[in-house]
Design a protein around this motif. Structure first.
Motif, PDB file in Angstrom:
ATOM      1  N   THR A 219       0.837  -1.192   0.000  1.00  0.00           N
ATOM      2  CA  THR A 219       0.000   0.000   0.000  1.00  0.00           C
ATOM      3  C   THR A 219       0.870   1.239   0.000  1.00  0.00           C
ATOM      4  O   THR A 219       2.032   1.193   0.444  1.00  0.00           O
ATOM      5  CB  THR A 219      -0.942   0.018   1.226  1.00  0.00           C
ATOM      6  OG1 THR A 219      -1.852   1.114   1.115  1.00  0.00           O
ATOM      7  CG2 THR A 219      -0.157   0.133   2.526  1.00  0.00           C
TER       8      THR A 219
ATOM      9  N   VAL B  20       0.154   2.795  -4.844  1.00  0.00           N
ATOM     10  CA  VAL B  20      -0.876   1.767  -4.684  1.00  0.00           C
ATOM     11  C   VAL B  20      -1.997   2.280  -3.785  1.00  0.00           C
ATOM     12  O   VAL B  20      -1.745   2.762  -2.671  1.00  0.00           O
ATOM     13  CB  VAL B  20      -0.279   0.478  -4.076  1.00  0.00           C
ATOM     14  CG1 VAL B  20      -1.372  -0.563  -3.858  1.00  0.00           C
ATOM     15  CG2 VAL B  20       0.815  -0.074  -4.977  1.00  0.00           C
ATOM     16  N   SER B  21      -3.216   2.167  -4.282  1.00  0.00           N
ATOM     17  CA  SER B  21      -4.394   2.426  -3.455  1.00  0.00           C
ATOM     18  C   SER B  21      -4.957   1.074  -3.041  1.00  0.00           C
ATOM     19  O   SER B  21      -5.634   0.398  -3.832  1.00  0.00           O
ATOM     20  CB  SER B  21      -5.441   3.225  -4.246  1.00  0.00           C
ATOM     21  OG  SER B  21      -6.666   3.266  -3.532  1.00  0.00           O
ATOM     22  N   ALA B  22      -4.658   0.675  -1.816  1.00  0.00           N
ATOM     23  CA  ALA B  22      -5.110  -0.639  -1.345  1.00  0.00           C
ATOM     24  C   ALA B  22      -6.622  -0.694  -1.234  1.00  0.00           C
ATOM     25  O   ALA B  22      -7.237  -1.749  -1.447  1.00  0.00           O
ATOM     26  CB  ALA B  22      -4.459  -0.954   0.005  1.00  0.00           C
TER      27      ALA B  22
ATOM     28  N   SER C 212      -7.730  -1.283  -4.786  1.00  0.00           N
ATOM     29  CA  SER C 212      -6.911  -2.269  -5.517  1.00  0.00           C
ATOM     30  C   SER C 212      -6.475  -1.728  -6.867  1.00  0.00           C
ATOM     31  O   SER C 212      -6.583  -2.390  -7.902  1.00  0.00           O
ATOM     32  CB  SER C 212      -7.688  -3.584  -5.703  1.00  0.00           C
ATOM     33  OG  SER C 212      -7.872  -4.223  -4.470  1.00  0.00           O
ATOM     34  N   GLU C 213      -5.931  -0.506  -6.841  1.00  0.00           N
ATOM     35  CA  GLU C 213      -5.451   0.133  -8.053  1.00  0.00           C
ATOM     36  C   GLU C 213      -3.994   0.558  -7.879  1.00  0.00           C
ATOM     37  O   GLU C 213      -3.516   0.740  -6.757  1.00  0.00           O
ATOM     38  CB  GLU C 213      -6.293   1.371  -8.385  1.00  0.00           C
ATOM     39  CG  GLU C 213      -7.730   1.068  -8.748  1.00  0.00           C
ATOM     40  CD  GLU C 213      -8.517   2.355  -8.981  1.00  0.00           C
ATOM     41  OE1 GLU C 213      -8.996   2.572 -10.099  1.00  0.00           O
ATOM     42  OE2 GLU C 213      -8.646   3.135  -8.015  1.00  0.00           O
ATOM     43  N   VAL C 214      -3.329   0.749  -9.013  1.00  0.00           N
ATOM     44  CA  VAL C 214      -1.936   1.164  -8.977  1.00  0.00           C
ATOM     45  C   VAL C 214      -1.660   2.098 -10.141  1.00  0.00           C
ATOM     46  O   VAL C 214      -2.245   1.958 -11.225  1.00  0.00           O
ATOM     47  CB  VAL C 214      -0.981  -0.059  -9.026  1.00  0.00           C
ATOM     48  CG1 VAL C 214      -1.125  -0.810 -10.337  1.00  0.00           C
ATOM     49  CG2 VAL C 214       0.468   0.362  -8.832  1.00  0.00           C
TER      50      VAL C 214
ATOM     51  N   VAL D  20       2.204  -6.512  -9.590  1.00  0.00           N
ATOM     52  CA  VAL D  20       0.869  -6.042  -9.961  1.00  0.00           C
ATOM     53  C   VAL D  20      -0.043  -7.221 -10.272  1.00  0.00           C
ATOM     54  O   VAL D  20      -1.193  -7.284  -9.801  1.00  0.00           O
ATOM     55  CB  VAL D  20       0.964  -5.084 -11.169  1.00  0.00           C
ATOM     56  CG1 VAL D  20      -0.427  -4.749 -11.698  1.00  0.00           C
ATOM     57  CG2 VAL D  20       1.710  -3.813 -10.789  1.00  0.00           C
TER      58      VAL D  20
ATOM     59  N   HIS E 285      -1.115  -9.314  -7.145  1.00  0.00           N
ATOM     60  CA  HIS E 285      -2.171  -8.683  -6.336  1.00  0.00           C
ATOM     61  C   HIS E 285      -3.414  -8.358  -7.158  1.00  0.00           C
ATOM     62  O   HIS E 285      -4.418  -7.905  -6.589  1.00  0.00           O
ATOM     63  CB  HIS E 285      -1.639  -7.403  -5.694  1.00  0.00           C
ATOM     64  CG  HIS E 285      -0.691  -7.643  -4.561  1.00  0.00           C
ATOM     65  ND1 HIS E 285      -1.108  -7.776  -3.242  1.00  0.00           N
ATOM     66  CD2 HIS E 285       0.650  -7.792  -4.536  1.00  0.00           C
ATOM     67  CE1 HIS E 285      -0.060  -7.986  -2.465  1.00  0.00           C
ATOM     68  NE2 HIS E 285       1.028  -8.002  -3.218  1.00  0.00           N
TER      69      HIS E 285
ATOM     70  N   PHE F 127      -3.898  -5.907  -9.118  1.00  0.00           N
ATOM     71  CA  PHE F 127      -4.223  -4.479  -9.083  1.00  0.00           C
ATOM     72  C   PHE F 127      -4.685  -4.027 -10.472  1.00  0.00           C
ATOM     73  O   PHE F 127      -4.097  -4.420 -11.494  1.00  0.00           O
ATOM     74  CB  PHE F 127      -2.993  -3.644  -8.688  1.00  0.00           C
ATOM     75  CG  PHE F 127      -2.565  -3.803  -7.264  1.00  0.00           C
ATOM     76  CD1 PHE F 127      -3.481  -3.807  -6.224  1.00  0.00           C
ATOM     77  CD2 PHE F 127      -1.211  -3.938  -6.947  1.00  0.00           C
ATOM     78  CE1 PHE F 127      -3.075  -3.946  -4.903  1.00  0.00           C
ATOM     79  CE2 PHE F 127      -0.794  -4.075  -5.639  1.00  0.00           C
ATOM     80  CZ  PHE F 127      -1.725  -4.088  -4.611  1.00  0.00           C
ATOM     81  N   LYS F 128      -5.694  -3.180 -10.510  1.00  0.00           N
ATOM     82  CA  LYS F 128      -6.087  -2.529 -11.758  1.00  0.00           C
ATOM     83  C   LYS F 128      -5.090  -1.397 -12.025  1.00  0.00           C
ATOM     84  O   LYS F 128      -4.823  -0.585 -11.138  1.00  0.00           O
ATOM     85  CB  LYS F 128      -7.500  -1.978 -11.651  1.00  0.00           C
ATOM     86  CG  LYS F 128      -8.002  -1.309 -12.930  1.00  0.00           C
ATOM     87  CD  LYS F 128      -9.436  -0.855 -12.778  1.00  0.00           C
ATOM     88  CE  LYS F 128      -9.919  -0.121 -14.026  1.00  0.00           C
ATOM     89  NZ  LYS F 128      -9.871  -0.937 -15.230  1.00  0.00           N
TER      90      LYS F 128
END
Length: 748
Positions: free
Chosen positions: A414, A430-432, A435-437, A454, A457, A459-460
Motif C-alpha cells: 500500500t 498503490v491504493s489498497a 486495488s489500483e496502482v 501487480v 495482487h 491491481f487494476k
C-alpha cells in the motif's frame, strides 16, 4: 503470512569459497598443537616426531595427485602457490633473455583474479615487458584452442584452471596438453587445481603440467595451509629464503597443525570404504536433488553452466527478473548461505566469468553460485532441499514468482513503493482500498518485477506514466503495457502515458496532477500527488535530483525554461512535499523543496532574480564539462553531503539503549521477502519490531511527518542498508537514529 517461530538453522552452500573444518582434521590440529608440537627442524625426539608427520603428509599428497618425481612444497595456500609459480616462470624468462612485447603471458579469461593480477605484478616488478593476454572461452566456459594455438609460439607461460570456482566448468587437461606440447614443447604451464581435489581425478605424473597450486581450506582443512606441485626439472625460485625449510624451496617454520589437518583429509580421500568423501555418482545425485528444489521455487531458473562441462558440486544459475542480491538476501534471511560469485562494484555486481562466456547481462547480474562439498551427507542434502523448498511460500506471498494467489497469503502492499536498479528509480503508487496502482518512471530491468507484483495482487492499472523522455534508457511503458494488458485501462494517452481526457487522475484517496516543467527536456512534467487534500509527493523526473539538478546541455535542455519551471514549482509545492526523482546517484531516496534550496543556495538567486546568476552559469559549465568526460551517461550532477546515524551500536548495547530511550522503535529495513523468510522477532523476541523495508522508506517518512519524533534503531542483514537508511532519515530531520552494527548477521 505466519512468521517463523524459531531461528532458521544455517545451511551452508558456499563451499567453493571455503569449507568447515572436518572433525578429524580439527582433532589432528589440536593433537599437533598440544602433543606433537615439535619443530620439524629440531634434531631431538620431539622434532623428529614432527618431521615424520610432515613427511608422511607430503607422501600422501604425492600419492593423491600422482606427483611422481615432482616436488610437493607446503605453502600458506593457493595465492602463495600461484605467486611462487608465476614469479619462478617469469624470472626464468628474464634470466633467459626473453623480455619485451614480442613475448606473451596467457591466462584463461575465467581464471580467478589472483592469476591475472599476479601476472601483472611480476611482469612489472621483473620489468619483463611481456604482453598479457586473456584466452577467450565459449558459452560453456571452455578455452578457445585456436586462440591458444595462434599465441603459443611466443608464449612464456600459460595459466589455466582444472575447475572454475564460479561455474564449476572443468577444462580438458589432456587435450590441452596435447595442444600445448605439440605447438610449444618448452612453454611453462600452470594449472590452478584449487577446486579439483576431491572432485575430479588427478595424475600429474602422467601430465606435463609444471606448476599446480592447491588450497587446504577449500577441502575441509583450516585456512592458511596449502601445497604446490612443481614438476621435476621445472624452474623454481623460492619467494621466501631464510631457514632453508622445504628443502630450500620455501623457508619458514612449517605450519605443522595445518599440515596435520591435510594429513587427516588425505587419509579420508584415500579410503576405499567408509570415507567421509562421497563418490562422484553420489555428488551428481545431490546436485539433481538441489536443482529440483531450486526449480520448484524458481520455475524459470536458467543454468549458467551444466553437464558435461562441469564438476558436480557447483550449481550456477540465474532467474529472470532477479538481481543476485535479491536471491542472496532471501536465502540469507532463511539461513541458507550462497554466493553471487561476482566481483563487487558500486552498482549491481556482474560476474566477469559469465561476461567472458558471452552470456546476457541479466544472467551475469543475477548469477547465484550454490556449491556443496564432496563430504556432504545424505541428511545434509535433504535438509538443504527442505530449506530451499520452504522459500516457495515466501516468493509466492511477495509476488516474486507468480502463482495461484488463493494458495498463499499475500504480503500487503500500500502507498508508495520505490524500486531501484543501480541509480535508476521506479515507483508504484498503490491504493489498497480500491486495488489500483499507478506506475511511474518504470525502467526495463524492473519491468518483470513490477509486472509480477501487480499481477500477483491483481491491481487494476490506472496509468503507466513517465515524467520525461529518458535520455539514458528506454521507458518500460511499452513492455509493461504488454505484460499488464489485462489489467491496464485502455485509453488514449500522450507521449508520457498521461490519459488525454483526464486533466486530473483520481485513484482512491490519491489525486494526481501533471504540471509542465521543461528545462532538462522540453516535454518534462512534474506529477504532484495529494492525499486527502494534502500534498504528499511530487515526481520530478530528472528536473531535480536529490542533491542536484538535471543537466541542461542535452538536446532540448534550456536554462530559461528551467528557471521558469523552477518558479512554477516554487509556487506549487508545499515545504513538506517529498520530491522523487528518476535517478538517485547519491542514495538519498528523496529530497524536499527546503532541502534542495538549502543544499543548492544558488537556486535561490535563480528563483528570485530576473538575470541569470553568473555563479549558476559557471556551475552549469563546470558540470557539463565533467559530464561530457564521463564514460557512462549521467542525467545530472549531485553533491554528496556527509550525514550518518546518531550512533552505531552492537547487539550488547541494545538493552542499555532501550533503558535510555524507553520509547525506542526498532525498524527492520530489509525487504518484505527477507522479512517473510526470517523475521527479526526470532532474534529479538522480547522487542516489538516494525517492518519498514527500504522500498517503503519514503512512504514511512511521509507518514511520520506529522507524528511526534521517536528514537529509532534500524536493523538490516549486515548493517549496511540500515546505515544508509539512517543517513536518509537524518537528512529528513529525524534526530535520534541508531544503527545496529552487523545487523541480523551478528544476531544470528
Amino acid at each position: 503470512m505466519q512468521k517463523p517461530a524459531v531461528r532458521p538453522q544455517e545451511i551452508y552452500l558456499d563451499n567453493n569459497a571455503t569449507t568447515p573444518v572436518l572433525a578429524c582434521a580439527a582433532q589432528a590440529v589440536q593433537h599437533t598443537m598440544q602433543q606433537c608440537f615439535g619443530n620439524p627442524s629440531s634434531s631431538h625426539s620431539t622434532g623428529i616426531k614432527a618431521k615424520v608427520e610432515l613427511e608422511t603428509t607430503r607422501q600422501l599428497a604425492r600419492q593423491l595427485v600422482g606427483a611422481g618425481s615432482g616436488d610437493i612444497v607446503f605453502t600458506s595456500g593457493a595465492t602463495e602457490g600461484i605467486q611462487s609459480s608465476i614469479f619462478s616462470a617469469l624470472l626464468h624468462a628474464r634470466m633467459s633473455g626473453k623480455t619485451g612485447p614480442a613475448y606473451t603471458l596467457l591466462y584463461g579469461a575465467t581464471e580467478h583474479k589472483a592469476v591475472p593480477q599476479s601476472l601483472e605484478h611480476w611482469n612489472h616488478v621483473l620489468q619483463l615487458g611481456a604482453r598479457i593476454k586473456a584466452i577467450p572461452v565459449d558459452q560453456h566456459g571452455v578455452l578457445d584452442f585456436e586462440f591458444i594455438r595462434t599465441e603459443l609460439p611466443n608464449t612464456l607461460l600459460i595459466c589455466t584452471m582444472a575447475a572454475n570456482n564460479e561455474t564449476g566448468v572443468k577444462q580438458d587437461l589432456v587435450a590441452l596438453q596435447q595442444l600445448i606440447r605439440s605447438v610449444a614443447p618448452q612453454v611453462l604451464w600452470m594449472v590452478d587445481c584449487v577446486q579439483a581435489l576431491g572432485k575430479m581425478p588427478l595424475q600429474l605424473e602422467h601430465m606435463t603440467i609444471d606448476y599446480a597450486p592447491f588450497s587446504g581450506h577449500k577441502l575441509y582443512a583450516p585456512k592458511g595451509i596449502g601445497f604446490l606441485y612443481v614438476r621435476e626439472g621445472t624452474p623454481y625460485q623460492p619467494l621466501l629464503a631464510g631457514g632453508g625449510q622445504e628443502s630450500g624451496l620455501r623457508s619458514g617454520t612449517e605450519n605443522l597443525p595445518g599440515i596435520a589437518a591435510l594429513k587427516a583429509i588425505f587419509q579420508q580421500l584415500k579410503l576405499k570404504e567408509d570415507s567421509v568423501f562421497q563418490s562422484e555418482p553420489q555428488l551428481w545425485a545431490y546436485r539433481e536433488q538441489l536443482l529440483s528444489a531450486l526449480r520448484r521455487v524458481f520455475p524459470d531458473l536458467v543454468l549458467n553452466s551444466d553437464k558435461p562441462y562441469i564438476v558436480p558440486t557447483t550449481i550456477n544459475f540465474s532467474v529472470p527478473g532477479f538481481a543476485s542480491k535479491d536471491i542472496m538476501d532471501l536465502f540469507d534471511a532463511a539461513g541458507i548461505r550462497v554466493s553471487s560469485g561476482s566481483a563487487c562494484s558500486s552498482k549491481i555486481p556482474t560476474s566477469f566469468v559469465l561476461n567472458a562466456m558471452g552470456l546476457p547481462l541479466w544472467r551475469s547480474q543475477g548469477a547465484i553460485r550454490l556449491s556443496f562439498g564432496p563430504a556432504m551427507t545424505v541428511g545434509e542434502c535433504q535438509q538443504a532441499c527442505q530449506a530451499i523448498l520452504a522459500l516457495k511460500t515466501v516468493v509466492n506471498s511477495c509476488c516474486l514468482v507468480l502463482s495461484d494467489a488463493s494458495s498463499t497469503e499475500l504480503q500487503p502492499v500500500t502507498g508508495l513503493v520505490q524500486l531501484k536498479h543501480e541509480d535508476l528509480c521506479s515507483y508504484l503508487l498503490v491504493s489498497a482500498d480500491t486495488s489500483e496502482v499507478i506506475i511511474i518512471d518504470a525502467v526495463l530491468p524492473l519491468a518483470s518485477r513490477i509486472a509480477q507484483l501487480v499481477q500477483g495482487h491483481q491491481f487494476k492499472v490506472r496509468a503507466i506514466l513517465d515524467t520525461h523522455v529518458h535520455k539514458d534508457h528506454p521507458s518500460a511503458r511499452p513492455e509493461l503495457a504488454t505484460l499488464l494488458a489485462d489489467l491496464l485501462d485502455k485509453v488514449p494517452t500522450d507521449v508520457l502515458g498521461w490519459p488525454l481526457a483526464a486533466p486530473l487522475l483520481q485513484m482512491g484517496a490519491y489525486q494526481l496532477e501533471s504540471l509542465a516543467t521543461p528545462g532538462h527536456s522540453p516535454e518534462a512534467v512534474t506529477i504532484v500527488v495529494t492525499q486527502h487534500h494534502q500534498q504528499k509527493f511530487a515526481f520530478v523526473g530528472d528536473f531535480i535530483l536529490p542533491g542536484g539538478t538535471g543537466r541542461l546541455d542535452l538536446p532540448g535542455g534550456d536554462t530559461k525554461a528551467f528557471r521558469l519551471s523552477l518558479r512554477a514549482l516554487d509556487q506549487k509545492l508545499e515545504s513538506h512535499t517529498l520530491l522523487l526523482s528518476s535517478h538517485d546517484y547519491a542514495q538519498r531516496f528523496f529530497t524536499r523543496w527546503d532541502l534542495m534550496l538549502q543544499e543548492q543556495p544558488v537556486l535561490q538567486q535563480v528563483l528570485h532574480t530576473e538575470a541569470t546568476p553568473e555563479l549558476w552559469l559557471s556551475d552549469l559549465q563546470r558540470q557539463t564539462q565533467w559530464l561530457q568526460q564521463q564514460a557512462g551517461h549521467f542525467c545530472g550532477v549531485v553533491e554528496v553531503c556527509a550525514s550518518d546515524a546518531t550512533a552505531v551500536i552492537d547487539k550488547h548495547q541494545i538493552a542499555a539503549l532501550i533503558q535510555q530511550h524507553p520509547n525506542l522503535q526498532i525498524w527492520d529495513v530489509r525487504e518484505p521477502h527477507e522479512q517473510a523468510a526470517g523475521a527479526l522477532s526470532v532474534y529479538l523476541p522480547d522487542l516489538v519490531c516494525k517492518e519498514v523495508p527500504l522500498s517503503a522508506l519514503v512512504q514511512q517518512v511521509t507518514e511520520q511527518q506529522t507524528a511526534t519524533p521517536q528514537p529509532l534503531l534500524l536493523v538490516c542483514r549486515s548493517g549496511n542498508r540500515s546505515l544508509l537508511a539512517a543517513k536518509v532519515l537524518n537528512r529528513a530531520g529525524f534526530d535520534l537514529v541508531f544503527n545496529l552494527k552487523g545487523g541480523v548477521a551478528l544476531l544470528a
